[in-house]
Design an enzyme around this catalytic site. Sequence first.
Site, PDB file in Angstrom:
ATOM      1  N   HIS A 131       0.915  -1.402  -0.093  1.00 38.27           N
ATOM      2  CA  HIS A 131       0.400   0.157  -0.201  1.00 38.27           C
ATOM      3  C   HIS A 131       0.411   1.234   0.202  1.00 38.27           C
ATOM      4  O   HIS A 131       1.041   1.833   1.303  1.00 38.27           O
ATOM      5  CB  HIS A 131      -1.223   0.300   1.403  1.00 38.27           C
ATOM      6  CG  HIS A 131      -1.899   0.992   1.375  1.00 38.27           C
ATOM      7  ND1 HIS A 131      -4.076   0.731   1.781  1.00 38.27           N
ATOM      8  CD2 HIS A 131      -1.958   2.656   0.968  1.00 38.27           C
ATOM      9  CE1 HIS A 131      -4.244   1.498   1.553  1.00 38.27           C
ATOM     10  NE2 HIS A 131      -3.434   2.154   0.905  1.00 38.27           N
ATOM     11  N   ARG A 144       2.081   8.717  -6.964  1.00 39.02           N
ATOM     12  CA  ARG A 144       1.573  10.110  -7.678  1.00 39.02           C
ATOM     13  C   ARG A 144       2.060   9.894  -8.707  1.00 39.02           C
ATOM     14  O   ARG A 144       1.713  11.768  -9.369  1.00 39.02           O
ATOM     15  CB  ARG A 144       2.654  10.817  -6.491  1.00 39.02           C
ATOM     16  CG  ARG A 144       2.548  11.071  -4.931  1.00 39.02           C
ATOM     17  CD  ARG A 144       0.913  10.700  -4.655  1.00 39.02           C
ATOM     18  NE  ARG A 144       0.816  11.051  -2.823  1.00 39.02           N
ATOM     19  CZ  ARG A 144      -0.239  10.936  -2.254  1.00 39.02           C
ATOM     20  NH1 ARG A 144      -1.334  10.151  -2.835  1.00 39.02           N
ATOM     21  NH2 ARG A 144      -0.348  10.640  -1.239  1.00 39.02           N
ATOM     22  N   ASP A 162      -8.631   2.414  -3.243  1.00 40.20           N
ATOM     23  CA  ASP A 162      -8.247   3.520  -1.632  1.00 40.20           C
ATOM     24  C   ASP A 162      -8.253   5.275  -2.272  1.00 40.20           C
ATOM     25  O   ASP A 162      -8.439   5.669  -2.695  1.00 40.20           O
ATOM     26  CB  ASP A 162      -7.311   3.325  -2.333  1.00 40.20           C
ATOM     27  CG  ASP A 162      -6.470   3.674  -0.061  1.00 40.20           C
ATOM     28  OD1 ASP A 162      -6.892   3.863   0.229  1.00 40.20           O
ATOM     29  OD2 ASP A 162      -5.659   4.154  -0.022  1.00 40.20           O
ATOM     30  N   HIS A 174     -10.366   0.334   1.697  1.00 38.57           N
ATOM     31  CA  HIS A 174     -10.674   1.284   2.253  1.00 38.57           C
ATOM     32  C   HIS A 174     -11.839   1.410   3.742  1.00 38.57           C
ATOM     33  O   HIS A 174     -12.740   2.065   3.566  1.00 38.57           O
ATOM     34  CB  HIS A 174     -10.007   2.831   1.874  1.00 38.57           C
ATOM     35  CG  HIS A 174     -10.009   4.289   2.732  1.00 38.57           C
ATOM     36  ND1 HIS A 174      -8.695   5.440   2.790  1.00 38.57           N
ATOM     37  CD2 HIS A 174     -10.983   4.518   3.596  1.00 38.57           C
ATOM     38  CE1 HIS A 174      -8.814   5.889   3.433  1.00 38.57           C
ATOM     39  NE2 HIS A 174      -9.744   6.009   4.161  1.00 38.57           N
ATOM     40  N   HIS A 198      -5.368  -0.368   5.907  1.00 38.49           N
ATOM     41  CA  HIS A 198      -5.211   0.521   7.417  1.00 38.49           C
ATOM     42  C   HIS A 198      -6.106   0.630   8.867  1.00 38.49           C
ATOM     43  O   HIS A 198      -6.654   1.657   8.547  1.00 38.49           O
ATOM     44  CB  HIS A 198      -4.158   1.769   6.568  1.00 38.49           C
ATOM     45  CG  HIS A 198      -5.543   2.746   5.875  1.00 38.49           C
ATOM     46  ND1 HIS A 198      -6.967   2.584   5.618  1.00 38.49           N
ATOM     47  CD2 HIS A 198      -5.223   2.969   4.761  1.00 38.49           C
ATOM     48  CE1 HIS A 198      -7.292   3.435   4.617  1.00 38.49           C
ATOM     49  NE2 HIS A 198      -5.795   2.940   3.706  1.00 38.49           N
ATOM     50  N   ASP A 258       1.190   2.585   3.652  1.00 37.45           N
ATOM     51  CA  ASP A 258       0.396   3.655   3.508  1.00 37.45           C
ATOM     52  C   ASP A 258       1.272   5.065   2.780  1.00 37.45           C
ATOM     53  O   ASP A 258       0.867   5.952   2.898  1.00 37.45           O
ATOM     54  CB  ASP A 258      -0.435   4.308   4.311  1.00 37.45           C
ATOM     55  CG  ASP A 258      -1.409   5.218   3.348  1.00 37.45           C
ATOM     56  OD1 ASP A 258      -1.767   5.203   2.430  1.00 37.45           O
ATOM     57  OD2 ASP A 258      -2.308   5.393   4.054  1.00 37.45           O
ATOM     58  N   HIS A 278       3.752  14.176   0.050  1.00 37.67           N
ATOM     59  CA  HIS A 278       3.415  15.803  -0.248  1.00 37.67           C
ATOM     60  C   HIS A 278       4.463  16.324  -0.417  1.00 37.67           C
ATOM     61  O   HIS A 278       5.202  16.413   0.860  1.00 37.67           O
ATOM     62  CB  HIS A 278       2.305  15.768   0.996  1.00 37.67           C
ATOM     63  CG  HIS A 278       1.234  14.670   0.455  1.00 37.67           C
ATOM     64  ND1 HIS A 278      -0.106  14.898   0.009  1.00 37.67           N
ATOM     65  CD2 HIS A 278       0.197  13.824   2.434  1.00 37.67           C
ATOM     66  CE1 HIS A 278      -0.948  14.016  -0.014  1.00 37.67           C
ATOM     67  NE2 HIS A 278      -0.842  13.820   1.310  1.00 37.67           N
TER      68      HIS A 278
HETATM   69 ZN   LIG Z   1      -3.777   4.649   1.633  1.00 35.12          ZN
END
Ligand SMILES: [Zn+2]
Lengths: 422, 314
Positions: free
Chosen positions: A59, A63, A153, A180, A233, A306, A310
Amino acid sequence: MSNPDFVIRGAKWQGEAMDLLVADGKIMEMRPTGGSIAEGVEKIPANGALLLPALTDAHVHLREPGFEWKEDIASGLLAAAHGGFANIMCMANTDPVNDEVSVTEMMLDKARLAWPDGPRLFPVAGLTKGLKGQQLTNLAEMHRAGCKAASNDGLPVHNTELFRNAVEYAANWGMVVIDHCEDPDMAPGAGVNEGELSSRLGLKGAPTAGEAIQVARDILLAQYLDTPIHVAHVSCRQAVEMLADAKRRGVPITAETCPHYLLLTEDAVEGYDTAAKVNPPLRTMDDVLAIRQALNEGVIDILVTDHAPHADHEKEVPFAEAPCGISGLDTALPLTMRMVDEGILDMETAIRAWCLRPAEIFGLPSCGFAAGDSADFVLYDPSASWEVRPELMRSKGKNTPFMGQTMPGRVNALFVGGRRIV
Amino acid sequence: MHWAHKDLLDVSDLSTGDVERIFEAADSFLEINRRPVKKVPTLKGRSVVLFFAEPSTRTKTSFDMAAKRLSADSFSLSKSMSSLTKGESLKDTVLTLQAMNPDAIVMRHGVSGAAQFIAERLNCSVINAGDGWHAHPTQALLDAVTLRRAWSGDFGGKTLLILGDIAHSRVARSNVNLLTRLGVNVRLCAPRTLLPPKVETWPVEVYSDLNKAVKDVDAVMCLRLQLERQQDGLLPSLREYSREYGLGKRHLLNAHGGAVVLHPGPINRGVEIASELADMGESLILDQVESGVATRMALLFLFLTRKDQGGERV
Ligand SMILES: [Zn+2]
């Protein structure tokens, strides 16, 4: 018996010094160190490093396409390689969404160009077109292109009938559906646990009930359809208690959690710290203890990062406006080793959760150090502790609440299919 | 005496001694504001930026008047005037403002934590004029100044009911924090959907029945109901809300004699408060406005003179 291509000399495995013999990209033999090795065979001294099977991260968010300033496939795989990962499954919430074979193929091409020898990339197919929750994607085609799983997700499918169809259809092609674990109407993207803290900070919180409701739906469907569903998650006690009960009854459900749900509580968002804003949110100590226990007992099957990179400027905004996510590939293995050192996890659980179970659930290669296994392994140097600083992270995403903390060691070498990547 | 704070983000930043100093300064400014000539030269040459990223005529005018009466220069920046509408980040907007060297930025923002966010990045004083659901310290202080006058300086043993949408109210949060510390018994009353999660951990008594909640109180503070709460699914209808939770004259019959009514404004007449009640002698709504200017003068005075040797005299 022919000669190995090379030998790792004197690596620590379960407290013993071992030699690892590798031939044709596969494990040939693991044996106590010191045996004779034929002339001319390359010997790589382990220098006291721990030998671990390479990790699989089922997971991550890479991007690309669409958000390359946060991460691209090359930089994500760089972070994965230095983090000790041989296999990576990347989620479909790119732009365009990975809901067409052309997008999958483009991802795989980029991965092969940047990292021809691994880490191996397995894109996750979007479960519905554009992740809109209305129309199934062409899962057979995407499975043939290399997707081992399908998921919406981040934007769970709300329509239970459609989700049921998706699970059944995907199962046709041997694809696991990853869901999710949040009721999409109950504070999507809130990034903070609903409770005393969210009340005090004046933030809309996400209640644990919203997570548990989604997990309950998935358990009921997996049982009814007798078809596997994988829950992403998991972060709270209520969800793991239901999972434990379902597994006891033989329901084909599996689950994952992330290092941050094992190590941090909601207190990490005190002062509106956007680095700790993650979805589902960090919960209470009671939840953390439940998650730890569930992982040790196998109720939670696997660990994932996960990984959600960013850019700094995207997180440097008021809390409510910040995107959710923690950049996790660089710190996953050191944090796991820290938990092993502190007795939160045992080593066997860590290896099961990072290496063996993800391979079983999603049908990926893995290394159990038996003869014939793919030679995917890590040499981990526990003496090389390091402080998490932006310039030491390989991912473009420096967004982590572990910034500034000391990690107990690092990956010295990663081998994938018998080739040294790091 | 030195004023120790750079910023006012929430009332929890202030000690009881700080609050006393604010009360005393506000009292003297209240007196000045009733003179024919209301302007004093105290903050001559200082500049205050009023940055209201969320519209609020009332609070902005109050701060503006407070600054001008102290002879400070005030500059207004609304969200539509700023580059925020062009996608500039809050950080860049406030750094731009700081480069103009103001002495203080008064900020209203729709997002909780926004005031702390900018205070951590700026050298000048930041005064929070309301951030999201989180805090509205100057409102809580002016409410306390108002109640203190109504109660002749004695908060001890008094009971205040805060009525309405507590969950989404920065006014309620800051008032609970400040008034409970001053010794007031605070009650909250609202339907469950408008109470914050884990409200049982707050130092208050919680009611869902207004008739029980008003019994023997000394003051009722009505909160403005955002009309969109109905669309959010938190209320079935405004009619039902006003019948169950709108404060009427009949409710005050169960309160202590001389009980007073407050409202941070602007009021929705007939929704959270009966129209006649807002105009009655028990209503302190206009006293709150008057105290508001004086309280903000007190705050600007304390924050803007914090670096001066020994401070200046009022
Ligand atoms: Zn995720």
